[in-house]
Design an enzyme around this catalytic site. Sequence first.
Site, PDB file in Angstrom:
ATOM      1  N   ARG A   1       0.818  -1.229   0.000  1.00 26.61           N
ATOM      2  CA  ARG A   1       0.000   0.000   0.000  1.00 26.61           C
ATOM      3  C   ARG A   1       0.845   1.270   0.000  1.00 26.61           C
ATOM      4  NH1 ARG A   1      -2.180  -3.331  -1.231  1.00 26.61           N
ATOM      5  NH2 ARG A   1      -4.055  -4.383  -0.539  1.00 26.61           N
TER       6      ARG A   1
ATOM      7  N   SER B   1     -11.050  -0.035   2.983  1.00 28.52           N
ATOM      8  CA  SER B   1     -10.408  -0.325   4.273  1.00 28.52           C
ATOM      9  C   SER B   1      -9.896   0.986   4.863  1.00 28.52           C
ATOM     10  CB  SER B   1      -9.222  -1.262   4.067  1.00 28.52           C
ATOM     11  OG  SER B   1      -9.666  -2.444   3.442  1.00 28.52           O
TER      12      SER B   1
ATOM     13  N   GLU C   1      -5.421   4.210   6.006  1.00 30.56           N
ATOM     14  CA  GLU C   1      -5.065   3.991   4.599  1.00 30.56           C
ATOM     15  C   GLU C   1      -5.464   5.199   3.733  1.00 30.56           C
ATOM     16  OE1 GLU C   1      -5.962   0.065   2.673  1.00 30.56           O
ATOM     17  OE2 GLU C   1      -6.816   1.336   1.127  1.00 30.56           O
TER      18      GLU C   1
HETATM   19  C1  LIG Z   1     -15.695   0.436  -1.448  1.00 34.28           C
HETATM   20  C2  LIG Z   1     -14.203   0.590  -1.596  1.00 34.28           C
HETATM   21  C3  LIG Z   1     -13.386  -0.528  -1.735  1.00 34.28           C
HETATM   22  C4  LIG Z   1     -11.997  -0.393  -1.878  1.00 34.28           C
HETATM   23  N1  LIG Z   1     -11.224  -1.505  -2.021  1.00 34.28           N
HETATM   24  C5  LIG Z   1      -9.888  -1.408  -2.163  1.00 34.28           C
HETATM   25  C6  LIG Z   1      -9.074  -2.570  -2.318  1.00 34.28           C
HETATM   26  O1  LIG Z   1      -9.566  -3.683  -2.350  1.00 34.28           O
HETATM   27  N2  LIG Z   1      -7.735  -2.402  -2.443  1.00 34.28           N
HETATM   28  C7  LIG Z   1      -7.153  -1.161  -2.449  1.00 34.28           C
HETATM   29  O2  LIG Z   1      -5.932  -1.082  -2.591  1.00 34.28           O
HETATM   30  N3  LIG Z   1      -7.903  -0.042  -2.319  1.00 34.28           N
HETATM   31  C8  LIG Z   1      -9.245  -0.128  -2.180  1.00 34.28           C
HETATM   32  N4  LIG Z   1     -10.007   1.002  -2.020  1.00 34.28           N
HETATM   33  C9  LIG Z   1      -9.369   2.317  -1.984  1.00 34.28           C
HETATM   34  C10 LIG Z   1      -9.390   3.054  -3.338  1.00 34.28           C
HETATM   35  O3  LIG Z   1     -10.368   2.550  -4.187  1.00 34.28           O
HETATM   36  C11 LIG Z   1      -8.051   2.988  -4.055  1.00 34.28           C
HETATM   37  O4  LIG Z   1      -7.031   3.520  -3.252  1.00 34.28           O
HETATM   38  C12 LIG Z   1      -8.074   3.764  -5.388  1.00 34.28           C
HETATM   39  O5  LIG Z   1      -6.912   3.496  -6.119  1.00 34.28           O
HETATM   40  C13 LIG Z   1      -8.216   5.266  -5.213  1.00 34.28           C
HETATM   41  O6  LIG Z   1      -8.433   5.811  -6.497  1.00 34.28           O
HETATM   42  P1  LIG Z   1      -9.099   7.216  -6.696  1.00 34.28           P
HETATM   43  O7  LIG Z   1      -8.988   7.564  -8.134  1.00 34.28           O
HETATM   44  O8  LIG Z   1     -10.470   7.224  -6.126  1.00 34.28           O
HETATM   45  O9  LIG Z   1      -8.124   8.141  -5.844  1.00 34.28           O
HETATM   46  P2  LIG Z   1      -8.518   9.430  -4.991  1.00 34.28           P
HETATM   47  O10 LIG Z   1      -9.274   9.024  -3.779  1.00 34.28           O
HETATM   48  O11 LIG Z   1      -9.125  10.457  -5.864  1.00 34.28           O
HETATM   49  O12 LIG Z   1      -7.055   9.906  -4.543  1.00 34.28           O
HETATM   50  C14 LIG Z   1      -6.298   9.118  -3.640  1.00 34.28           C
HETATM   51  C15 LIG Z   1      -4.869   9.681  -3.584  1.00 34.28           C
HETATM   52  O13 LIG Z   1      -4.234   9.492  -4.833  1.00 34.28           O
HETATM   53  C16 LIG Z   1      -3.856  10.754  -5.383  1.00 34.28           C
HETATM   54  N5  LIG Z   1      -4.089  10.668  -6.827  1.00 34.28           N
HETATM   55  C17 LIG Z   1      -5.237  10.350  -7.473  1.00 34.28           C
HETATM   56  N6  LIG Z   1      -5.029  10.363  -8.802  1.00 34.28           N
HETATM   57  C18 LIG Z   1      -3.731  10.712  -8.986  1.00 34.28           C
HETATM   58  C19 LIG Z   1      -2.922  10.929 -10.142  1.00 34.28           C
HETATM   59  N7  LIG Z   1      -3.393  10.764 -11.387  1.00 34.28           N
HETATM   60  N8  LIG Z   1      -1.618  11.306  -9.958  1.00 34.28           N
HETATM   61  C20 LIG Z   1      -1.097  11.473  -8.700  1.00 34.28           C
HETATM   62  N9  LIG Z   1      -1.826  11.292  -7.587  1.00 34.28           N
HETATM   63  C21 LIG Z   1      -3.131  10.922  -7.732  1.00 34.28           C
HETATM   64  C22 LIG Z   1      -4.732  11.779  -4.701  1.00 34.28           C
HETATM   65  O14 LIG Z   1      -4.131  13.067  -4.694  1.00 34.28           O
HETATM   66  C23 LIG Z   1      -4.834  11.187  -3.313  1.00 34.28           C
HETATM   67  O15 LIG Z   1      -3.663  11.492  -2.583  1.00 34.28           O
HETATM   68  C24 LIG Z   1     -11.408   0.897  -1.882  1.00 34.28           C
HETATM   69  C25 LIG Z   1     -12.243   2.032  -1.753  1.00 34.28           C
HETATM   70  C26 LIG Z   1     -13.607   1.882  -1.609  1.00 34.28           C
HETATM   71  C27 LIG Z   1     -14.473   3.100  -1.483  1.00 34.28           C
END
Ligand SMILES: Cc1cc2nc3c(=O)[nH]c(=O)nc-3n(C[C@H](O)[C@H](O)[C@H](O)COP(=O)(O)OP(=O)(O)OC[C@H]3O[C@@H](n4cnc5c(N)ncnc54)[C@H](O)[C@@H]3O)c2cc1C
EC number: 1.3.1.98
Length: 347
Positions: A161, A240, A339
């Site tokens: 992570r 999580s 996380e």
């Molecule tokens: C129901 C649910 C289930 C989930 N299950 C999992 C799982 O099984 N495994 C897991 O690892 N995660 C899980 N997650 C967490 C999440 O989905 C992941 O971390 C996902 O990759 C976040 O993507 P996002 O585009 O929504 O990022 P955001 O929430 O928009 O951003 C998260 C971080 O990444 C940065 N970021 C986003 N895009 C970029 C970019 N293009 N360049 C640089 N930085 C960037 C943001 O600035 C922020 O710091 C889950 C979340 C939910 C709500």
Amino acid sequence: MLVENDAPLAPLTTLRLGGPARRLVTAHTDDEVIAAVREADAAGEPLLVLGGGSNLVIGDAGFPGTVLRIATEGFALDGTALEVAAGETWSEVVHRTVRDHGLAGIEFLAGIPGSAGATPVQNVGAYGQEVAQSITEVVAYDRTADEVVTLSNAECGFSYRHSRFKAEPDRYVVLRVRFRLEDNDGLSTPVRYAETARHLGVEPGARVAVGTAWTAVLLLRSGKGMVLDPADHDTWSAGSFFTNPVLTAAQYDSFRTRPGTEDAPAYPAPEGCTKTSAAWLIDRAGFGKGYGGGPATLSTKHTLALTNRGSATAEDLLALAREIRDGVRAAFGVELVNEPVMVGVKL
Ligand SMILES: Cc1cc2nc3c(=O)[nH]c(=O)nc-3n(C[C@H](O)[C@H](O)[C@H](O)COP(=O)(O)OP(=O)(O)OC[C@H]3O[C@@H](n4cnc5c(N)ncnc54)[C@H](O)[C@@H]3O)c2cc1C
């Protein structure tokens, strides 16, 4: 490029809480992304990069700068080499590689919300797979050097992570992610996770049809509220909320002296460490599924997800998170670490 002032951010996050952005910029091309970043940096303006908002806790005061929403598109597959734009929806990317091309490599990462560009940030993983295993390169805008760079897998500094992008949060904006997938004649990568193997009725290490693996993961995830469903408050979460603690040998020995830890899950981790389960710790510290009587509670399906029941503020959610962190520390001497990324707030 779309620019809005005083724009609500809560609807752009899966927790659906937090205050507004002073300025919200939506970029549809890499050039727009870079232009928006350069403009904010030149003005000395705080910048928050936003993908699908599924790993963010935004404070109730909102964000006093520019929020850059990445809405770029692009999915290019050449044999088993895949390049996707940061703004693509991750679960759709996985679905396309499995459904349209029968390829393996990311099939166990089905149903994870958010954008493709965020997957390298915390080295997204689930059910025995993580993107570090299949990413070959990440193309990013380097704000320090003011240039577009291509980082090899090794240069991304992936661990559990974690990555270089998370370690240096103000440096890189991911534009494109490149993967090497596997053509196993329609079969998955080996099933590594015991729960998935049980569900599929195979031994760990076996391969199944890649579509079967994808369906199984979605079913297992849905049962835990880990697939987004606007009608189900158990999915109004950031997934999580705490990472699984990785304990040094000394920390693990001390943990095992606590009563009730005989059956605590324990998995070998790098450098002689042991990974245990945050969900187990939370449950055994007295915080069962659905815990909390207010607008923020634990999910009724999974102790590791903190959820908004409809009217929670960021402070409601954080109060619950602190109560759980402190309870686990008191019961087991283990410090839980969040996380999701905190914006303008601290645990
Ligand atoms: C129901 C649910 C289930 C989930 N299950 C999992 C799982 O099984 N495994 C897991 O690892 N995660 C899980 N997650 C967490 C999440 O989905 C992941 O971390 C996902 O990759 C976040 O993507 P996002 O585009 O929504 O990022 P955001 O929430 O928009 O951003 C998260 C971080 O990444 C940065 N970021 C986003 N895009 C970029 C970019 N293009 N360049 C640089 N930085 C960037 C943001 O600035 C922020 O710091 C889950 C979340 C939910 C709500």
